[in-house]
Design a protein around this motif. Structure first.
Motif, short mmCIF file in Angstrom:
data_model
loop_
_atom_site.label_atom_id
_atom_site.label_comp_id
_atom_site.label_asym_id
_atom_site.label_seq_id
_atom_site.Cartn_x
_atom_site.Cartn_y
_atom_site.Cartn_z
N GLU A 79 -41.97 -2.61 17.56
CA GLU A 79 -40.63 -2.38 16.96
C GLU A 79 -40.78 -1.03 16.12
O GLU A 79 -39.82 -0.02 16.13
CB GLU A 79 -39.99 -3.55 16.37
N GLU A 80 -41.72 -1.33 14.93
CA GLU A 80 -41.71 0.08 14.20
C GLU A 80 -42.08 1.28 14.67
O GLU A 80 -41.73 2.35 14.21
CB GLU A 80 -42.81 -0.53 13.03
N GLU A 83 -39.29 2.89 16.43
CA GLU A 83 -38.54 3.41 15.67
C GLU A 83 -39.01 4.61 14.97
O GLU A 83 -38.33 5.70 14.72
CB GLU A 83 -38.15 2.33 14.28
N GLN A 86 -38.57 7.56 17.20
CA GLN A 86 -37.34 8.09 17.50
C GLN A 86 -36.91 8.66 16.23
O GLN A 86 -35.75 9.34 15.95
CB GLN A 86 -36.25 6.76 17.68
N SER A 87 -37.44 8.61 15.03
CA SER A 87 -37.24 9.13 13.62
C SER A 87 -37.10 10.61 13.84
O SER A 87 -37.92 11.36 14.50
CB SER A 87 -37.94 8.78 12.58
#
Length: 285
Positions: A79-80, A83, A86-87
């Motif tokens: 999940e990280e 994320e 997508q950052s």
């Protein structure tokens, strides 16, 4: 009749080569003893990735190897990772790796090619093998690492070879065992964007005489030594660029709708110009 002088010369050359080899081994041993923050390792094969250099289209193979002598990256859940990807700044997460020197090899078609060996932590490598997302991530990090170290441009349409773990022969690498001092990152002031300068830029279309197929932006960034300090966001009709730390900031709208996913950015370190090529989807009527 055999010329004895030739035999003596060959014998002398052989003795000289043996002496040179012994001296080389002694020197390497002394260097390793004196330099306590590095050591020589022999990594294990992992996966072999095939890609191409740009714009020459020459074959490039990346041997992603594994070794427990390379430290693991910080813990990261799936999940990280999603994320992170997508950052705006995925480069903030560092994967320790050793980037070897290029070596010339021959592919299956007996054609010459270039191969690079990249070594990552063995446990992290095994985790990447179990999750395609992690595998693609570590390939991307390896590609970017080689591009930055050797001033390359590699095609992102790579292929993981199924029946080959390594191209060439596994060689030893000299890796760091002592971390460099940790650099403390200071938080920038709230008005950092306001302090940044607006860079010089130009927009033009290709072809210039017909319906435009590409919108090209050329942005001059004097003082920027690496693309790692650039954060670029290509929107449908907007372009946002930030050069850290608070060096340049550009936020413009243009009169075209472009294909964001197939846009390509290239930074030339010698001219310090960022070129962004964006396929045009539609232009103003």
């Amino acid at each position: 009749m055999t010329d004895s002088s030739l035999l003596n010369s060959e014998l002398e050359l052989q003795q000289q080569e043996e002496l040179y080899h012994q001296l080389l081994l002694q020197t390497m041993g002394n260097l390793q003893t004196e330099t306590q923050d590095s050591k020589v390792i022999r990594p294990q094969p992992g996966v072999c990735v095939k890609t191409f250099s740009e714009p020459s289209k020459e074959k490039v193979f990346i041997n992603i190897c594994q070794s427990n002598s390379v430290p693991p990256p910080p813990e990261l859940s799936r999940e990280e990772l999603v994320e992170l990807l997508q950052s705006e700044d995925p480069s903030g997460y560092r994967v320790p790796m050793s980037l070897g020197e290029p070596h010339t090899e021959v592919d299956n078609n007996s054609q010459g090619c270039t191969a690079y060996d990249v070594v990552i932590n063995q446990d992290f490598f095994q985790r990447c093998q179990k999750d395609p997302l992690f595998q693609q991530f570590v390939i991307l990090v390896s590609v970017e690492g080689l591009e930055n170290k050797y001033s390359l441009q590699l095609n992102r349409d790579w292929k993981v070879l199924k029946n080959r773990k390594f191209l060439g022969s596994v060689t030893e690498q000299n890796i760091r065992t002592k971390s460099r001092p940790v650099i403390q990152e200071l938080q920038p002031p709230e008005n950092s964007a306001a302090c940044a300068r607006r860079p010089e830029f130009s927009l033009f279309v290709e072809p210039p005489t017909r319906n435009p197929e590409y919108l090209i932006a050329e942005i001059k960034l004097p003082g920027v030594s690496s693309s790692r300090s650039l954060v670029l966001d290509v929107g449908e009709d907007q372009l946002v660029l930030t050069a850290r730390p608070s060096l340049y900031h550009l936020d413009i709208f243009h009169p075209f709708f472009v294909d964001q996913d197939n846009s390509v950015a290239q930074y030339n370190k010698s001219t310090q110009i960022l070129t962004i090529t964006m396929p045009v989807v539609s232009s103003p009527s």
